[in-house]
Motif scaffolding. Structure first.
Motif, short mmCIF file in Angstrom:
data_model
loop_
_atom_site.label_atom_id
_atom_site.label_comp_id
_atom_site.label_asym_id
_atom_site.label_seq_id
_atom_site.Cartn_x
_atom_site.Cartn_y
_atom_site.Cartn_z
N TYR A 79 0.81 -1.21 0.00
CA TYR A 79 0.00 0.00 0.00
C TYR A 79 0.85 1.27 0.00
CZ TYR A 79 -3.85 -3.15 0.77
OH TYR A 79 -4.75 -4.15 0.64
N TYR A 80 2.17 1.09 0.01
CA TYR A 80 3.06 2.24 -0.04
C TYR A 80 2.96 2.94 -1.40
CZ TYR A 80 7.28 5.04 0.32
OH TYR A 80 8.16 6.08 0.34
N TYR A 81 2.90 2.16 -2.51
CA TYR A 81 2.86 2.73 -3.85
C TYR A 81 1.45 2.80 -4.43
CZ TYR A 81 7.89 2.13 -3.81
OH TYR A 81 9.21 2.21 -3.50
N TYR A 82 0.59 1.88 -4.03
CA TYR A 82 -0.74 1.81 -4.61
C TYR A 82 -1.79 1.77 -3.50
CZ TYR A 82 1.93 0.66 -8.73
OH TYR A 82 2.84 0.68 -9.76
N LYS A 83 -2.91 2.40 -3.80
CA LYS A 83 -3.99 2.50 -2.82
C LYS A 83 -4.64 1.13 -2.57
CE LYS A 83 -8.19 5.13 -1.98
NZ LYS A 83 -9.09 6.14 -2.51
N ASN A 84 -4.81 0.36 -3.66
CA ASN A 84 -5.46 -0.95 -3.55
C ASN A 84 -5.11 -1.81 -4.77
OD1 ASN A 84 -7.13 0.01 -5.68
ND2 ASN A 84 -8.53 0.92 -4.19
N LYS A 85 -5.67 -3.02 -4.84
CA LYS A 85 -5.38 -3.93 -5.94
C LYS A 85 -5.82 -3.35 -7.28
CE LYS A 85 -5.73 -8.11 -3.18
NZ LYS A 85 -6.49 -9.33 -2.94
N GLU A 86 -6.94 -2.67 -7.28
CA GLU A 86 -7.43 -2.08 -8.52
C GLU A 86 -6.44 -1.06 -9.07
OE1 GLU A 86 -11.30 -0.62 -7.35
OE2 GLU A 86 -12.25 -2.38 -8.22
N ALA A 87 -5.82 -0.29 -8.20
CA ALA A 87 -4.83 0.70 -8.63
C ALA A 87 -3.62 0.01 -9.25
CB ALA A 87 -4.41 1.57 -7.45
N ILE A 88 -3.27 -1.16 -8.75
CA ILE A 88 -2.15 -1.93 -9.32
C ILE A 88 -2.52 -2.40 -10.73
CG2 ILE A 88 -0.80 -4.06 -9.13
CD1 ILE A 88 -1.09 -3.74 -6.05
#
Length: 155
Positions: A1-10
């Protein structure tokens, strides 16, 4: 969660990166070539091969049933952008040919769309429908018809 808010953002970041890489590779291959016909052939072949090597991604792009809402939204919002990059590249190839007096034609969108249609159609027929088509021959024939037209035989 350091780089992306959630799995969808990934997933969205992955899609953005992949589509950018795909287009950049096609453009780099086209830029290595000289001449309108050669550049168009390389565009078509590289684009088809890149779609083929990214077949699971292309399937995702065509059928978003299994995607998250955010990924679906990304594809919907960026579908036109992705297609417009191909459109602009083909138009650039043709425009340079006209500018350098290598071809004589008043450029219009229908010619660009025809080249895109053949490119995408070969991919769909060859790799999604598993048709036994000779890609190089299809590209060669398409370029020949575009530059020389269809000649009617005397009956």
């Amino acid at each position: 969660y350091y780089y992306y808010k959630n799995k969808e953002a990934i997933i969205v970041a992955m899609l953005e990166k992949k589509f950018t890489e795909l287009f950049d590779k096609v453009k780099a291959e086209v830029d290595k070539e000289e001449g309108v016909q050669n550049r168009l052939k390389v565009f078509m072949k590289t684009r088809i091969n890149e779609m083929r090597s990214n077949h699971p991604l292309m399937n995702l792009f065509q059928s978003e049933d299994s995607l998250s809402i955010k990924a679906k939204n990304f594809l919907e919002e960026n579908r036109a952008t992705i297609v417009n990059k191909d459109f602009s590249l083909i138009k650039e190839i043709l425009s340079k040919g006209i500018e350098n007096k290598k071809i004589s034609y008043e450029l219009n969108d229908s010619l660009v769309l025809m080249i895109m249609g053949v490119t995408y159609g070969v991919f769909v027929g060859k790799f999604i429908e598993n048709s036994d088509w000779e890609i190089d021959k299809m590209i060669e024939t398409s370029i020949d018809v575009i530059f020389n037209g269809i000649k009617q035989k005397e009956i």
